[in-house]
Motif scaffolding. Structure first.
Motif, PDB file in Angstrom:
ATOM      1  N   VAL A  63       2.215  -0.642   3.060  1.00  0.00           N
ATOM      2  CA  VAL A  63       1.871   0.322   4.106  1.00  0.00           C
ATOM      3  C   VAL A  63       0.489   0.922   3.858  1.00  0.00           C
ATOM      4  O   VAL A  63       0.092   1.855   4.549  1.00  0.00           O
ATOM      5  CB  VAL A  63       2.915   1.457   4.182  1.00  0.00           C
ATOM      6  CG1 VAL A  63       4.281   0.906   4.548  1.00  0.00           C
ATOM      7  CG2 VAL A  63       2.985   2.238   2.871  1.00  0.00           C
ATOM      8  N   ARG A  64      -0.236   0.365   2.897  1.00  0.00           N
ATOM      9  CA  ARG A  64      -1.544   0.892   2.525  1.00  0.00           C
ATOM     10  C   ARG A  64      -2.648   0.022   3.104  1.00  0.00           C
ATOM     11  O   ARG A  64      -2.698  -1.189   2.847  1.00  0.00           O
ATOM     12  CB  ARG A  64      -1.688   0.970   1.008  1.00  0.00           C
ATOM     13  CG  ARG A  64      -0.737   1.950   0.335  1.00  0.00           C
ATOM     14  CD  ARG A  64      -1.037   2.030  -1.139  1.00  0.00           C
ATOM     15  NE  ARG A  64      -2.411   2.463  -1.378  1.00  0.00           N
ATOM     16  CZ  ARG A  64      -2.783   3.717  -1.540  1.00  0.00           C
ATOM     17  NH1 ARG A  64      -1.876   4.692  -1.488  1.00  0.00           N
ATOM     18  NH2 ARG A  64      -4.036   4.031  -1.774  1.00  0.00           N
ATOM     19  N   PRO A  65      -3.585   0.592   3.879  1.00  0.00           N
ATOM     20  CA  PRO A  65      -4.692  -0.202   4.431  1.00  0.00           C
ATOM     21  C   PRO A  65      -5.608  -0.785   3.357  1.00  0.00           C
ATOM     22  O   PRO A  65      -6.118  -1.897   3.516  1.00  0.00           O
ATOM     23  CB  PRO A  65      -5.450   0.801   5.306  1.00  0.00           C
ATOM     24  CG  PRO A  65      -4.481   1.901   5.575  1.00  0.00           C
ATOM     25  CD  PRO A  65      -3.598   1.969   4.386  1.00  0.00           C
ATOM     26  N   ASP A  66      -5.819  -0.057   2.242  1.00  0.00           N
ATOM     27  CA  ASP A  66      -6.697  -0.590   1.197  1.00  0.00           C
ATOM     28  C   ASP A  66      -6.083  -1.795   0.512  1.00  0.00           C
ATOM     29  O   ASP A  66      -6.795  -2.726   0.107  1.00  0.00           O
ATOM     30  CB  ASP A  66      -7.037   0.505   0.185  1.00  0.00           C
ATOM     31  CG  ASP A  66      -5.798   1.199  -0.359  1.00  0.00           C
ATOM     32  OD1 ASP A  66      -4.711   1.012   0.218  1.00  0.00           O
ATOM     33  OD2 ASP A  66      -5.914   1.934  -1.360  1.00  0.00           O
ATOM     34  N   SER A  67      -4.760  -1.816   0.375  1.00  0.00           N
ATOM     35  CA  SER A  67      -4.101  -2.977  -0.219  1.00  0.00           C
ATOM     36  C   SER A  67      -4.214  -4.199   0.687  1.00  0.00           C
ATOM     37  O   SER A  67      -4.505  -5.317   0.228  1.00  0.00           O
ATOM     38  CB  SER A  67      -2.631  -2.650  -0.489  1.00  0.00           C
ATOM     39  OG  SER A  67      -1.962  -3.754  -1.054  1.00  0.00           O
ATOM     40  N   TYR A 108      -6.348  -7.993   0.039  1.00  0.00           N
ATOM     41  CA  TYR A 108      -5.811  -9.347   0.159  1.00  0.00           C
ATOM     42  C   TYR A 108      -6.494 -10.127   1.290  1.00  0.00           C
ATOM     43  O   TYR A 108      -6.616 -11.349   1.212  1.00  0.00           O
ATOM     44  CB  TYR A 108      -4.301  -9.293   0.381  1.00  0.00           C
ATOM     45  CG  TYR A 108      -3.543  -8.953  -0.883  1.00  0.00           C
ATOM     46  CD1 TYR A 108      -3.478  -9.856  -1.930  1.00  0.00           C
ATOM     47  CD2 TYR A 108      -2.898  -7.726  -1.020  1.00  0.00           C
ATOM     48  CE1 TYR A 108      -2.794  -9.535  -3.095  1.00  0.00           C
ATOM     49  CE2 TYR A 108      -2.223  -7.406  -2.183  1.00  0.00           C
ATOM     50  CZ  TYR A 108      -2.167  -8.311  -3.219  1.00  0.00           C
ATOM     51  OH  TYR A 108      -1.506  -8.000  -4.374  1.00  0.00           O
ATOM     52  N   LEU A 109      -6.921  -9.461   2.343  1.00  0.00           N
ATOM     53  CA  LEU A 109      -7.653 -10.157   3.407  1.00  0.00           C
ATOM     54  C   LEU A 109      -8.977 -10.716   2.885  1.00  0.00           C
ATOM     55  O   LEU A 109      -9.359 -11.849   3.218  1.00  0.00           O
ATOM     56  CB  LEU A 109      -7.912  -9.207   4.573  1.00  0.00           C
ATOM     57  CG  LEU A 109      -6.735  -8.945   5.518  1.00  0.00           C
ATOM     58  CD1 LEU A 109      -7.088  -7.839   6.505  1.00  0.00           C
ATOM     59  CD2 LEU A 109      -6.350 -10.207   6.276  1.00  0.00           C
ATOM     60  N   ILE A 110      -9.682  -9.935   2.069  1.00  0.00           N
ATOM     61  CA  ILE A 110     -10.936 -10.400   1.487  1.00  0.00           C
ATOM     62  C   ILE A 110     -10.683 -11.569   0.541  1.00  0.00           C
ATOM     63  O   ILE A 110     -11.545 -12.436   0.356  1.00  0.00           O
ATOM     64  CB  ILE A 110     -11.642  -9.238   0.755  1.00  0.00           C
ATOM     65  CG1 ILE A 110     -12.007  -8.131   1.745  1.00  0.00           C
ATOM     66  CG2 ILE A 110     -12.892  -9.719   0.032  1.00  0.00           C
ATOM     67  CD1 ILE A 110     -12.965  -8.565   2.828  1.00  0.00           C
ATOM     68  N   ASP A 111      -9.507 -11.633  -0.031  1.00  0.00           N
ATOM     69  CA  ASP A 111      -9.161 -12.731  -0.938  1.00  0.00           C
ATOM     70  C   ASP A 111      -8.789 -14.006  -0.185  1.00  0.00           C
ATOM     71  O   ASP A 111      -8.601 -15.050  -0.801  1.00  0.00           O
ATOM     72  CB  ASP A 111      -7.997 -12.301  -1.837  1.00  0.00           C
ATOM     73  CG  ASP A 111      -7.761 -13.268  -2.979  1.00  0.00           C
ATOM     74  OD1 ASP A 111      -8.726 -13.561  -3.719  1.00  0.00           O
ATOM     75  OD2 ASP A 111      -6.624 -13.751  -3.125  1.00  0.00           O
TER      76      ASP A 111
END
Length: 486
Positions: A237-241, A245-248
């Motif tokens: 539920v965390r946008p930073d998390s 993973y999107l950048i990965d």
């Protein structure tokens, strides 16, 4: 014979007239068709407004459109600037009644021009949503404190605020034959693995589920092995998390009316990784990962070890400790297996009762209920006091994983180990452990081995496994995502 023919003809004529009357009575105006489809929907409002182009009927859902939004986007332009309506509106096919109705119940406002027989729609969806707050399930001390809400548009905006890159794409889809739930697939076009993306699209397109009330239902339907107790997709539920993973090179899936987001593919080790690990020093992050990872195996081993040693292998304990155990169990009439199962079930009942009640009452029941029941059970000779300590430690260790679904998995797997220990002792525990390892090795997450990067081994990914190297060494993408960029 003539009389009979006369009777038949006289009977037939009224029926022909009724059919003609029915055909004449059928509604031909689009506004009448919409009223038929929305006859039992009481929050649909019809307003007739005279304009320069004649009479216009405004149709909207009172529960999905706020009055201020309707006033600013529809009513004022209708009265003063009719050209604005034509610029922002979209024409609808009046013959497709189901599409027209679906637009209406999705928050669109319909405008029917009686003179020109024209039907247009304007997106005025403005249903009340929850404000952005911090999360209670993935709370951290360091780092951002905002969390996703149940609004799909809000959740996507929280991610786009962090990734201001045109390569961040999102594809919208509608799933659920009855609920028509909107989802969005997010990915970095220049990084994501195209094969993984096609798998996600194909699995979602093949869904035949009538309803979706939360994204966890979608997760169970598109996982590689839905019968496994282990979650094969990461939920957060965390946008930073999700941004990390999107950048990965991973794929994120959002659902309207759901707070959590899915990340795929993922691995077993990542279930014990928190986004706060990257905000801490590498030494602290490594220590915390060690605690979470080995805490998972301790929580499924402590109480089964108690059962197997007391039932089959008492010689393993030191003599003084064995005396203490026998003394604490002197009044207990049950074998260790039933004693452990009884106390584990009591803990489960207290946990469920506390989570279903209001926060203040639930905490009180959990603490007071545990103390009262534990003390009374020991004094009554139902359980030993040493077992209470072991079960309490096991329950605390089950909450160490940052993903709540992994905590539930450890609770389920622990019962398998307890029963195996009660039947075959330490050999039963080792058999259950061998089953656990074999099961994890068979699992895949979107085609990627679930035990990666341990098996198959990838040395580069081990820098961000149980050990977390300093940030300067974590520039490359992980092999789990199989991304286009390294």
């Amino acid at each position: 014979m003539k009389n009979r023919k006369l009777v038949r003809t006289t009977i037939g004529r009224p029926s022909q007239k009724r059919e003609e009357n029915k055909t004449k009575a059928k509604p031909e105006q689009p506004i009448d068709i919409i009223k038929q489809y929305t006859s039992q929907i009481n929050d649909v409002i019809y307003k007739k407004i005279p304009t320069d182009e004649g009479l216009v009927t405004v149709i909207y859902s009172n529960s999905l459109v706020e009055k201020m939004t309707l006033q600013a986007m529809v009513l004022i332009p209708l009265a003063n600037h009719l050209n604005q309506i034509h610029q922002v509106s979209e024409m609808l096919d009046t013959s497709n009644a189901s599409e027209v109705t679906s637009k209406l119940i999705s928050g669109y406002t319909l405008l029917y021009f009686h003179e020109t027989k024209l039907l247009v729609n304007i997106d005025t969806y403005s249903a009340p949503t929850r404000a952005i707050t911090n999360t209670e399930t993935e709370s951290t001390v360091i780092g951002p404190q905002d969390a996703f809400t149940e609004s799909l548009e809000t959740n996507i905006s929280l991610v786009r605020r962090r990734i201001r890159n045109p390569m961040l794409k999102n594809e919208d889809r509608t799933i659920g034959s009855e609920t028509n739930t909107k989802i969005s697939i997010l990915y970095m076009e220049d990084i994501v693995n195209k094969e993984n993306l096609e798998k996600v699209r194909g699995r979602i397109d093949k869904l035949n589920q009538p309803y979706f009330t939360d994204i966890s239902i979608l997760k169970q339907l598109i996982e590689d092995n839905p019968f496994s107790p282990f979650p094969q997709f990461y939920m957060s539920v965390r946008p930073d998390s999700i941004t990390h993973y999107l950048i990965d090179g991973r794929i994120a899936i959002f659902m309207d009316n759901s707070q959590s987001a899915l990340i795929c593919p993922t691995s077993f080790l990542e279930m014990f990784v928190s986004i706060e690990d990257y905000y801490n020093r590498w030494t602290t992050a490594t220590l915390l990962r060690f605690l979470r990872f080995f805490g998972f195996f301790l929580t499924i081993m402590i109480t089964p070890m108690y059962v197997s040693i007391l039932t089959f292998h008492p010689e393993i304990f030191p003599y003084e400790l064995l005396l203490n155990l026998q003394e604490s169990r002197a009044k207990v009439p049950f074998p260790p297996l039933f004693e452990v199962l009884f106390l584990e079930l009591i803990i489960e009942v207290l946990r469920e009762a506390g989570s279903r009640m209001p926060a203040k009452v639930g905490q009180t029941i959990g603490i007071v209920g545990g103390i009262v029941i534990g003390t009374a059970a020991v004094e009554a000779g139902l359980i030993s006091n040493i077992l209470i300590v072991l079960v309490a430690i096991s329950a605390l260790l089950s909450f160490l994983p940052p993903i709540f679904l992994m905590s539930n998995t450890s609770r389920f797997v622990r019962y398998i180990f307890i029963i195996s220990a009660g039947m075959f002792g330490l050999m039963g525990q080792m058999l259950a452990f061998a089953w656990l390892i074999a099961h994890l090795l068979r699992l895949n997450s979107l085609g990627t081995p679930f035990m990666s990067p341990i098996i198959p081994r990838k040395a580069g990914d081990l820098k961000d496994g149980i050990f977390r190297f300093p940030i300067a060494f974590l520039k490359n993408k992980t092999g789990i995502a199989r991304s286009q960029k390294k």
